[in-house]
Design an enzyme around this catalytic site. Sequence first.
Site, short mmCIF file in Angstrom:
data_model
loop_
_atom_site.label_atom_id
_atom_site.label_comp_id
_atom_site.label_asym_id
_atom_site.label_seq_id
_atom_site.Cartn_x
_atom_site.Cartn_y
_atom_site.Cartn_z
N ASP A 6 0.82 -1.21 0.00
CA ASP A 6 0.00 0.00 0.00
C ASP A 6 0.85 1.26 0.00
O ASP A 6 2.07 1.20 0.20
CB ASP A 6 -0.96 -0.01 1.21
CG ASP A 6 -0.26 -0.40 2.51
OD1 ASP A 6 0.97 -0.27 2.59
OD2 ASP A 6 -0.96 -0.84 3.44
N ASN A 64 -6.88 -2.39 14.37
CA ASN A 64 -8.28 -2.63 13.99
C ASN A 64 -8.43 -3.88 13.11
O ASN A 64 -9.49 -4.11 12.55
CB ASN A 64 -8.84 -1.40 13.27
CG ASN A 64 -8.08 -1.09 11.99
OD1 ASN A 64 -7.18 -1.83 11.61
ND2 ASN A 64 -8.45 -0.01 11.32
N HIS A 91 -6.75 -4.51 10.33
CA HIS A 91 -6.50 -4.36 8.89
C HIS A 91 -5.25 -5.12 8.46
O HIS A 91 -4.32 -5.32 9.25
CB HIS A 91 -6.46 -2.89 8.46
CG HIS A 91 -5.23 -2.11 8.84
ND1 HIS A 91 -5.20 -0.73 8.86
CD2 HIS A 91 -3.98 -2.49 9.19
CE1 HIS A 91 -3.99 -0.32 9.20
NE2 HIS A 91 -3.25 -1.36 9.41
N GLU A 143 -9.29 -1.97 5.48
CA GLU A 143 -9.87 -1.58 6.77
C GLU A 143 -11.12 -2.42 7.06
O GLU A 143 -11.66 -3.08 6.17
CB GLU A 143 -10.24 -0.09 6.71
CG GLU A 143 -9.07 0.84 6.36
CD GLU A 143 -8.04 1.00 7.47
OE1 GLU A 143 -7.88 0.09 8.31
OE2 GLU A 143 -7.37 2.05 7.48
#
Length: 259
Positions: free
Chosen positions: A81, A152, A154, A159
């Site tokens: 990413d 979280n 991810h 996400e």
Amino acid sequence: MNYSTDNLTQVNLTLYKNAEEASMYTANTIAALISRKQKEGKHAVLGLATGNTPKRVYQELIRMHNDEGLSFQNVISFNLDEYFPINAGDSQSYTYFMEQNLFAHVDIKSSNIHIPHVDGSSTDISKYCNEYEEKIASYGGLDLQLLGIGRNGHIGFNEPGSSFDSITRLVNLHPVTREDAKSDFGTLENVPQQAISMGINTILQAKKILLLALGQRKSEIINKAIYGAVSIDTPASILQSLPQVEYILDSDAAALIQK
Ligand code: PGA
């Protein structure tokens, strides 16, 4: 030292005493793949990650390059990413991170490096993303994907709520992700709202996946990701069901796992 494999759930889980040992094991696994492919006269197609987690792994790979002759000439890299928009030369960009933490110190060919960086003025991001997918496929897919995990859940910037079928695309960053990036950008306002990320499906196609989680701050999410429900609310949870996934944890990250 590998002292636990969880046979009950068939999860391939390797626990290490500390971050150093977990990182050494990860680096050795990557180096062994590169060397094996080299002997076979083939490319090693690596999916690479950024963040704090892989830094020590990259340092060890650099050491192996310097001291043991590990060559990256046959490595094709695809990063997971990159923020959007961001200048590639900015110190917060993942392009910059990879250069500083690995690429500048080894003999990888610059033409073999792929990072999903899109110019802020680009009008056709989805075309760029599709071409990123095609490029990975053109090399026969990823031989190995290195992953961290966000607090979280991810993986990459997939996400919570990301489809398990997702491919490389423009994504909105989750508040927890932006909060965790605040220290890099100075203020929350400076953290980009978006990023380009490989999709979950892109990641799942990798022949081998190493998920490295280090430190106490990952203990809650790693327990949930490995033993909780498989749900798009915890993107990493999809990895539970895959035989090619290996979880590499230090004892702090494994603190909440019931043995
Ligand atoms: P970290 O990030 O390695 O900086 O903890 C991991 C991630 O968000 O995937």
